[in-house]
Design an enzyme around this catalytic site. Structure first.
Site, PDB file in Angstrom:
ATOM      1  N   HIS B 260       0.928  -1.309  -0.044  1.00 22.44           N
ATOM      2  CA  HIS B 260      -0.095  -0.028  -0.237  1.00 22.44           C
ATOM      3  C   HIS B 260       1.021   1.389  -0.140  1.00 22.44           C
ATOM      4  O   HIS B 260       0.738   2.264  -0.908  1.00 22.44           O
ATOM      5  CB  HIS B 260      -1.085  -0.078   1.256  1.00 22.44           C
ATOM      6  CG  HIS B 260      -1.798   1.239   1.270  1.00 22.44           C
ATOM      7  ND1 HIS B 260      -3.198   0.853   0.923  1.00 22.44           N
ATOM      8  CD2 HIS B 260      -1.597   2.321   1.863  1.00 22.44           C
ATOM      9  CE1 HIS B 260      -3.812   2.259   1.130  1.00 22.44           C
ATOM     10  NE2 HIS B 260      -2.946   3.243   1.510  1.00 22.44           N
ATOM     11  N   GLU B 261       1.799   1.318   0.983  1.00 20.85           N
ATOM     12  CA  GLU B 261       2.826   2.489   1.162  1.00 20.85           C
ATOM     13  C   GLU B 261       3.505   2.812  -0.149  1.00 20.85           C
ATOM     14  O   GLU B 261       3.835   3.635  -0.515  1.00 20.85           O
ATOM     15  CB  GLU B 261       3.458   2.649   2.401  1.00 20.85           C
ATOM     16  CG  GLU B 261       2.669   2.377   3.615  1.00 20.85           C
ATOM     17  CD  GLU B 261       1.473   3.472   3.760  1.00 20.85           C
ATOM     18  OE1 GLU B 261       1.941   4.695   3.212  1.00 20.85           O
ATOM     19  OE2 GLU B 261       0.705   3.392   4.631  1.00 20.85           O
ATOM     20  N   HIS B 264       1.797   4.598  -2.766  1.00 17.08           N
ATOM     21  CA  HIS B 264       1.767   6.176  -2.336  1.00 17.08           C
ATOM     22  C   HIS B 264       3.330   6.475  -2.855  1.00 17.08           C
ATOM     23  O   HIS B 264       3.428   7.659  -3.545  1.00 17.08           O
ATOM     24  CB  HIS B 264       1.810   6.245  -1.066  1.00 17.08           C
ATOM     25  CG  HIS B 264       0.296   6.378  -0.353  1.00 17.08           C
ATOM     26  ND1 HIS B 264      -0.501   7.181  -0.993  1.00 17.08           N
ATOM     27  CD2 HIS B 264      -0.365   5.561   0.782  1.00 17.08           C
ATOM     28  CE1 HIS B 264      -1.728   6.944  -0.236  1.00 17.08           C
ATOM     29  NE2 HIS B 264      -1.450   6.107   0.791  1.00 17.08           N
ATOM     30  N   GLU B 290      -4.493   8.126  -2.766  1.00 18.31           N
ATOM     31  CA  GLU B 290      -5.085   6.995  -2.169  1.00 18.31           C
ATOM     32  C   GLU B 290      -5.375   5.796  -3.403  1.00 18.31           C
ATOM     33  O   GLU B 290      -5.410   4.694  -3.243  1.00 18.31           O
ATOM     34  CB  GLU B 290      -6.393   7.227  -1.411  1.00 18.31           C
ATOM     35  CG  GLU B 290      -6.673   6.010  -0.563  1.00 18.31           C
ATOM     36  CD  GLU B 290      -5.759   5.701   0.487  1.00 18.31           C
ATOM     37  OE1 GLU B 290      -4.930   6.356   1.075  1.00 18.31           O
ATOM     38  OE2 GLU B 290      -5.653   4.587   1.215  1.00 18.31           O
TER      39      GLU B 290
END
Lengths: 496, 496
Positions: B260-261, B264, B290
Site C-alpha cells: 500500500h505505502e 503512495h 489513495e
C-alpha cells in the site's frame, strides 16, 4: 522589552538550528544517495534564512535598547553572547560569504577524489581560491575585531583565544614532547601486546557500545547511537545523535570512538535546561567540547581502572580470547606509534599533528607562505616531529584532512587545546575527589566524576568565558603542565 | 518577473516543507521520547514561518502582476495552483487557526487515553470545541469560496469535489453494496482457508518487504523503508520514506501495508522533475494519492496473478508451510468479513465505514446533528450496513479514528474516492494493455503497468484537475460502475 524581543528571535533561530541539525544527521546516517541535491538545497535555504534573521537591521536597535533595560547578571551575559553571534555573522559582506561557500564546496567535493589520487597539483588549483577568500575573511574580521587576521578565525571556534597564547603553549609542548615520544617508543619496544582476533560482528559491537554508553551515563531517552562514515556528535541537547564507524576486523577503535562521542554527548545533555534556546545556553567552545570527549576517551577510558572493567563485557560480546586480559588491553589502549594520519594518532603523538597544521595555517592566512609551499613544509615538520617523511605522499600528508578544503582555518588548535583542558580538568578533579584509580574502584565513582563535570563544565554552558571557566574549575589558567604530568605518569611511569 | 518571484517564494516554501517532512518522519521513526517537546516547538516554529511566507501581503501584488505576464499554458496552471494555496491559507483569521490547532491537539492528546477507556463523555467535552471551531472554519471558507460549508472542507483534500457528487456516488454504492456483502460472505462461508503459522521474525518480514518493494519498482536510491507505530508515506519525492508496523504473529497485514505505502511512494517518486518545488508539481489530491496505494494493494497485489508470485518468496523468508500455497493465499487475501474497525476492513466492506463517517461529519458540520448525537447514529448505520452494533462500545465505534480529534473533517471520503478511482484506472489500463492475468504472466508485465500509471497519473502531477485527469486516463468521468464490476468479478466470479 528589547531583551524579550531578542530572546524570542534567538529561540526562533535555535528552533531552525534544531531542524537543520536533525536533517544534517539524517543526511549522514539515513538519507539515500539520490536525496542529496534536494537536501542540500533545503538546508542551504534554511541557512540563508537564519543568516538573514541573525543579521537583520532591527537587532542593532534591540541591542542598544536592551543595554538600558534592567537585566539580571545572567541576562547581561546572555545579551553579550547574542551580540557576539550577531557581530560575527554581520561583519562579512554577503557576496564574500557566498563566494567562500561556493569555492569551499567545490574544493571539498573535488578533494574527495584528489586525495585518493594523491593529486596535490589538481587540489591546488581549487585551494588557492579558498585560501584567497579565507585571507579576505580574516582581514575583514581582524579589521572589525582588532587583533591579527588569524586570531579572528580562531575566535570563531575558541572565543578569547589568540595566537600569542597558543604560540606560548605550543612552544612549551615542543620543548619536551619530541623527547617524550622517543622515550615512550623505546620503552614500549620491549612490551608485548596481543592483538584481538576478529571478526567482530557489527551488531555485537553496537550492543557493546550501547552498554558502555549506558555505563558512561548517556541518556537514551534523549539521544541515539547510529552508524555513519565519519563519526560525529550531532542533534540537539534534548536529542543528541552520536555516530560510529564499525570495522568487523577490529573493535578497539570503534569502541573508543563511541566513548569519545559519548563525552561530547554528555556535555550537550548536561547543558542547563533554563538557558536552552539561547546562545548563552550552548557549549562554550570547540576546545571545551573536545576537552569533554578527550576526558572521556583519554583521561578516563584508557585509565587502567576503567580498562579493567572491559574484559567481562568483551567476553560476553565476542567470547573469550587472550587479548581481553585487562593488562593486555591497558597496553593495547596506550600504545604509542608515530604515524602519518592525525585521526589515527595516539594521545602522545597527536599534538605534533596539530602543531604542524597550526604553524602552516597561521602562516598561510597571514601571507607568510603560499598554498604551493605547504607540501614541503609539511614534510619538513613531520620529519622533525615524528621522524616520518611525506615527500611525494600528500594523500597521507597535507591532503588528509577535510578542514582546509572548505576554509575552516583556525579549527585545528581546538583539538590540542581540548587535550590540555582535559588533562587539567582531570588533575583538578582527582585533587578534589581522589585518584581515578580509587574512584574507579568504587561503585559510585563514575557517578561522582560525572557530577563534578556537570557542576564545573556542563551546567556552566557559556555563562563564563573559557578562561574563567577553566580557572573556576581548576584554580589556575590553562597550562601545559598537567598534560605533561599525565603523559609522564601514564607512559613513563613517572609520578610527580 | 512576478511569476519568477512567486516561483522563488514557492520553491522556498518547498524547501522548508522538505525539512519539516524529514523531521516529522524522524519524530515517528527515530526520535527518542525525550526529544518530543523541543521537536514539536521547532516544527511549530517552521509552520508559523511557512504560513507567514504563504500569506504575505506582497503575494497578492505578484499574483495580479503575473496575470499580465506572458506565461506558457503550464505556467498559467502553475500560477493557479499557487493562488489556490495562498487563498486557502489566507482566508482564515490567524486567531481561528491558532484556536483550532490548540483545541485539536488537546482533544487528540486526551483521545489517546479516552479511546482506550471507552470514555465518550470525556471525549465529548473537548470535541464540542473542535466541532464549533471547524464549523466556524467551514462557514468562513464557504463564504469565501461559495458552495456549502462541508464542500469547503472537502476542497482542502479533494479539490473540485463536492457533496452533491459524493452523495450521488455513495447513493449508488448503497443500492447494491449491502446485498453484495451478503452474497460474498455467504459464498465464502463454505470456503476453507489455512492461516499461516507464526512466529515470523521482524527482520525476515522486513527483508521480504524490501524484496517486494523492489519488485514493485520502489527506487531505493531515492527512499527508505522503516518501522513506525502508525504506517505512513512521508519524506519528499527525491527521498520517500515509507513505514510499516510489524507483527511477529502475522506477516500478512504488514506485507499488504508495505505494498500500500509503496503505491503512495511510487506516485511521489514518479512526479515530474521539471515541476519539483512548485504546487503544480505535487500530487493531485488525497483521493488520487489513495487511488495509487489502493491500485497497488487491492487491484494489483491481491490479484491471483500477483499472489501466485508470493509462495517462493514466502518460503525463502519463513520456510515452507501449507498456508503458502498460491490458491490458499489468494483466498486469504480476499477474505471478506464485516468488522468494527475501518483500518482492518477488506475492500468490500470498507466503503460502508466511509459512508457512515461521511454522513455523520457532513451533518455535523452543517448543523443538522450535534456531537452528542454521534454514537446513536453510528450504531444505527453500523447495524444497517454491516449488521454490527456499537451500542456502548464507542472505542470500536466513533472513537476509533484520529481524524475528527483535530478537526480534519472532509478527509474520510478520500479513501473511498481512492478505491473508485483505482478500480476505474485498473479497468481502463486492462482495456488498453490486456488483463492483469495476462500482464502478470509476462516478464515485463509489471513494468508496463507502472509505465501506464507513470504516463497517466504520476507525471501529470497537478497539471490537470482531478476530473480531467481521470477523464484523460480512462475516457470517462468518475463512476462507481468499474468498482462494482471489480468486486463482482473478484468476489462473486461474475464477469460482465
Amino acid at each position: 522589552m528589547s531583551y524579550a524581543l531578542l530572546s524570542r528571535r534567538f529561540h526562533q533561530l535555535h528552533h531552525f538550528a534544531h531542524l537543520s541539525a536533525i536533517c544534517g544527521w539524517d543526511q549522514a546516517t539515513m538519507m539515500p544517495e539520490g536525496g542529496n541535491d534536494a537536501r542540500a538545497a533545503a538546508l542551504a535555504e534554511l541557512s540563508l534564512l537564519m543568516h538573514e534573521r541573525l543579521t537583520a537591521p532591527e537587532l542593532a536597535d534591540w541591542f542598544a535598547a536592551a543595554q538600558a533595560e534592567s537585566l539580571t547578571p545572567a541576562q547581561q551575559i546572555s545579551l553579550q553572547e547574542m551580540q557576539r553571534r550577531h557581530r560575527q555573522a554581520s561583519v562579512l559582506p554577503g557576496d564574500l560569504v557566498q563566494a567562500k561557500s561556493l569555492a569551499g564546496s567545490g574544493c571539498e567535493h573535488a578533494w574527495r577524489r584528489q586525495r585518493r589520487e594523491n593529486d596535490w597539483a589538481g587540489f591546488l588549483t581549487n585551494f588557492q581560491e579558498v585560501v584567497a577568500l579565507s585571507r579576505e575573511e580574516a582581514a575583514i574580521r581582524a579589521e572589525a575585531n582588532g587583533g591579527r587576521p588569524y586570531d579572528s578565525l580562531l575566535d570563531l571556534y575558541e572565543p578569547g583565544m589568540n595566537c600569542t597564547q597558543i604560540d606560548g603553549l605550543f612552544a612549551e609542548l615542543q620543548q619536551w614532547l619530541p623527547d617524550l615520544i622517543r622515550q615512550v617508543t623505546e620503552r614500549q619496544a620491549t612490551e608485548s601486546v596481543i592483538l584481538p582476533q576478529g571478526p567482530f560482528a557489527t551488531a555485537a559491537q553496537q550492543d557493546l557500545g550501547r552498554q558502555i554508553m549506558g555505563l558512561l551515563g548517556f541518556d537514551f531517552s534523549r539521544g541515539r547511537q547510529d552508524v555513519s562514515a565519519h563519526p560525529f556528535c550531532g542533534g540537539v541537547p534534548s536529542d543528541v545523535r552520536i555516530t560510529t564507524r564499525f570495522d568487523e576486523a577490529d573493535f578497539t577503535q570503534s569502541l573508543m570512538g563511541i566513548i569519545h562521542e559519548t563525552g561530547h554527548a554528555r556535555y550537550e545533555q548536561g547543558l542547563p535546561a533554563q538557558w536552552q534556546g539561547l546562545p548563552v545556553g550552548e557549549a562554550r567552545s570547540m576546545g571545551i567540547h573536545e576537552s569533554q570527549s578527550l576526558f572521556f576517551e583519554m583521561q578516563l577510558a584508557r585509565h587502567p581502572g576503567f580498562v579493567a572493567q572491559l574484559p567481562p563485557l568483551l567476553e560476553a560480546s565476542f567470547g573469550p580470547q587472550p587479548a581481553f586480559a585487562a593488562d593486555n588491553l591497558a597496553r593495547l589502549y596506550t600504545r604509542v606509534a608515530p604515524g602519518y594520519i592525525r585521526v589515527d594518532a595516539d594521545e602522545v603523538t597527536y599534538p605534533a599533528h596539530i602543531m604542524l597544521r597550526y604553524e602552516i595555517e597561521k602562516r598561510l592566512i597571514e601571507g607568510d607562505i603560499e598554498a604551493r609551499d605547504i607540501p614541503e613544509l609539511w614534510d619538513l615538520r613531520m620529519q622533525q616531529y615524528l621522524g616520518l617523511s611525506t615527500a611525494g605522499n600528500d594523500k597521507d600528508g597535507c591532503l588528509q584532512d577535510i578542514h582546509w578544503t572548505d576554509g575552516s582555518f583556525g579549527y585545528f588548535p581546538s583539538y590540542t587545546l581540548g587535550a590540555l583542558y582535559a588533562a587539567q580538568l582531570a588533575e583538578a578533579l582527582q585533587q578534589q575527589l581522589g585518584s581515578f584509580a580509587s574512584l574507579l574502584s568504587q561503585p559510585d565513582g563514575l557517578g561522582n566524576i560525572f557530577a563534578w563535570l556537570q557542576q564545573h563544565i556542563w551546567q556552566q554552558a557559556s555563562l563564563l568565558d573559557t578562561d574563567a571557566l577553566i580557572r573556576q574549575a581548576t584554580g589556575t589558567p590553562l597550562s601545559v603542565a598537567p598534560f605533561r604530568r599525565h603523559l609522564q605518569a601514564r607512559y613513563l611511569g613517572r609520578h610527580a
